[in-house]
Write a protein that holds these residues in place. Structure first.
Motif, PDB file in Angstrom:
ATOM      1  N   GLY A  36      41.118  57.352 102.187  1.00  0.00           N
ATOM      2  CA  GLY A  36      41.803  58.611 102.438  1.00  0.00           C
ATOM      3  C   GLY A  36      42.805  58.512 103.577  1.00  0.00           C
ATOM      4  N   VAL A  77      36.566  52.394  95.672  1.00  0.00           N
ATOM      5  CA  VAL A  77      35.646  52.840  96.726  1.00  0.00           C
ATOM      6  C   VAL A  77      34.398  51.960  96.722  1.00  0.00           C
ATOM      7  CG1 VAL A  77      34.094  54.705  97.451  1.00  0.00           C
ATOM      8  CG2 VAL A  77      36.463  55.222  96.840  1.00  0.00           C
ATOM      9  N   ARG A 110      29.426  54.320 101.776  1.00  0.00           N
ATOM     10  CA  ARG A 110      30.260  55.006 100.785  1.00  0.00           C
ATOM     11  C   ARG A 110      31.195  56.003 101.460  1.00  0.00           C
ATOM     12  NH1 ARG A 110      30.899  59.501  98.069  1.00  0.00           N
ATOM     13  NH2 ARG A 110      31.637  59.434  95.920  1.00  0.00           N
ATOM     14  N   ASP A 111      30.647  56.842 102.319  1.00  0.00           N
ATOM     15  CA  ASP A 111      31.478  57.826 103.011  1.00  0.00           C
ATOM     16  C   ASP A 111      32.548  57.140 103.858  1.00  0.00           C
ATOM     17  OD1 ASP A 111      29.938  59.787 101.856  1.00  0.00           O
ATOM     18  OD2 ASP A 111      28.862  60.334 103.697  1.00  0.00           O
ATOM     19  N   HIS A 153      39.807  54.785  91.013  1.00  0.00           N
ATOM     20  CA  HIS A 153      39.621  55.125  92.426  1.00  0.00           C
ATOM     21  C   HIS A 153      38.150  54.919  92.825  1.00  0.00           C
ATOM     22  CE1 HIS A 153      40.024  57.204  96.240  1.00  0.00           C
ATOM     23  NE2 HIS A 153      38.987  57.940  95.901  1.00  0.00           N
ATOM     24  N   LYS A 154      37.254  55.356  91.972  1.00  0.00           N
ATOM     25  CA  LYS A 154      35.822  55.214  92.235  1.00  0.00           C
ATOM     26  C   LYS A 154      35.429  53.733  92.339  1.00  0.00           C
ATOM     27  CE  LYS A 154      31.448  56.677  90.180  1.00  0.00           C
ATOM     28  NZ  LYS A 154      30.842  57.353  89.035  1.00  0.00           N
ATOM     29  N   GLN A 172      33.215  49.629  99.692  1.00  0.00           N
ATOM     30  CA  GLN A 172      31.895  49.974 100.219  1.00  0.00           C
ATOM     31  C   GLN A 172      31.065  48.708 100.463  1.00  0.00           C
ATOM     32  OE1 GLN A 172      29.800  52.720  97.674  1.00  0.00           O
ATOM     33  NE2 GLN A 172      27.909  52.567  98.845  1.00  0.00           N
ATOM     34  N   VAL A 203      35.299  55.894 101.523  1.00  0.00           N
ATOM     35  CA  VAL A 203      36.114  57.037 101.069  1.00  0.00           C
ATOM     36  C   VAL A 203      37.057  57.485 102.187  1.00  0.00           C
ATOM     37  CG1 VAL A 203      36.030  59.479 100.408  1.00  0.00           C
ATOM     38  CG2 VAL A 203      34.487  57.846  99.315  1.00  0.00           C
TER      39      VAL A 203
END
Length: 194
Positions: A158, A128, A150-151, A124-125, A132, A154
Motif C-alpha cells: 500500500g 501479498v 500479512r498485515d 494482488h493477493k 508475506q 499489505v
C-alpha cells in the motif's frame, strides 16, 4: 507469431495505452487506436477482437511482466532487507515507466467486468502472499519486529502503491534511488526489530 506481427501488436498496445490514458476507455474508439498505431482497422481487429479485449490484454500483459519479475526476486536467497529494498525499486521503476497504465487503472476500472476485476485482485493477493513469506522470514530471523506478516505485507504494498500519486504528477526526472531510499527508510522504521 512472427516478429513483424509481434511488433504490430506492441504498437497497438502502446497506442491504446496512450489513448486510454488521454481520453479514457469510453471515449477511445478502435478507429482512433488504429490511426494512432498507423494501421488499418482490419489489422487492429486481426490482433484484438474488441476494445474490451484490448483493454484487458494491455493491463494483463503489463501486470504479468511485473509479477514475474517480483516473484523471481522473492525467490532469491538474499537477506529479507535486501529483497524488500529491491521489491520497492522494481515496483517504483514499473510505476514510473508505466504512468499511463496507472492512470488507466484509476480512471477506467468501472468499464471492466467483475471476472477481470477478480483476476486482478487474485494477482494482488498472490503478491501479498509472496511478500508475506519474506516478511515472516525476517521476523523469524529477528530482523523485523513480530506481528502479522500479512498485515505488514499489505501495508508495505500500500505504501509503495501510494507513491503513484506523487510519481504521476512529477514532470522532472525522478531520482529513483532517492525515492527507493525514502520508502525503504519509512518502512524499516516501522518493521525493524530494535
Amino acid at each position: 507469431m512472427s516478429e513483424q506481427s509481434n511488433k504490430t501488436r506492441e504498437n497497438i498496445l502502446k497506442a491504446a495505452m496512450e489513448l486510454f490514458a488521454e481520453k479514457g476507455f469510453h471515449e477511445t474508439s478502435m478507429a482512433a487506436i488504429a490511426k494512432r498505431a498507423g494501421l488499418g482497422k482490419g489489422t487492429l481487429y486481426w490482433h484484438f477482437s474488441s476494445k474490451d479485449e484490448l483493454f484487458k490484454q494491455l493491463i494483463s500483459e503489463k501486470g504479468e511482466g511485473l509479477f514475474r519479475q517480483l516473484r523471481e526476486l522473492l525467490n532469491q536467497k538474499f537477506s529479507p532487507e535486501k529483497i524488500l529494498k529491491e521489491f520497492i525499486r522494481i515496483k517504483l521503476i514499473f510505476m514510473i515507466e508505466n504512468r499511463e497504465l496507472s492512470q488507466i487503472l484509476l480512471n477506467n476500472m468501472q468499464f471492466t467486468d467483475q471476472e477481470f476485476k477478480l483476476k486482478l485482485f487474485q494477482r494482488h493477493k498472490e503478491m501479498v502472499q509472496e511478500l508475506q513469506k519474506i516478511i515472516q522470514r525476517g521476523m523469524d530471523e529477528g530482523i523485523f519486529r513480530r506481528g502479522s506478516s500479512r498485515d505488514t505485507a499489505v501495508a508495505i504494498i500500500g505504501m509503495i502503491n501510494s507513491m503513484n500519486s506523487i510519481l504521476f504528477f512529477e514532470d522532472e526526472d525522478i531520482d529513483i534511488t532517492e525515492k527507493v531510499e525514502f520508502l525503504y527508510r519509512m518502512i524499516m522504521c516501522g518493521i525493524k526489530n530494535e
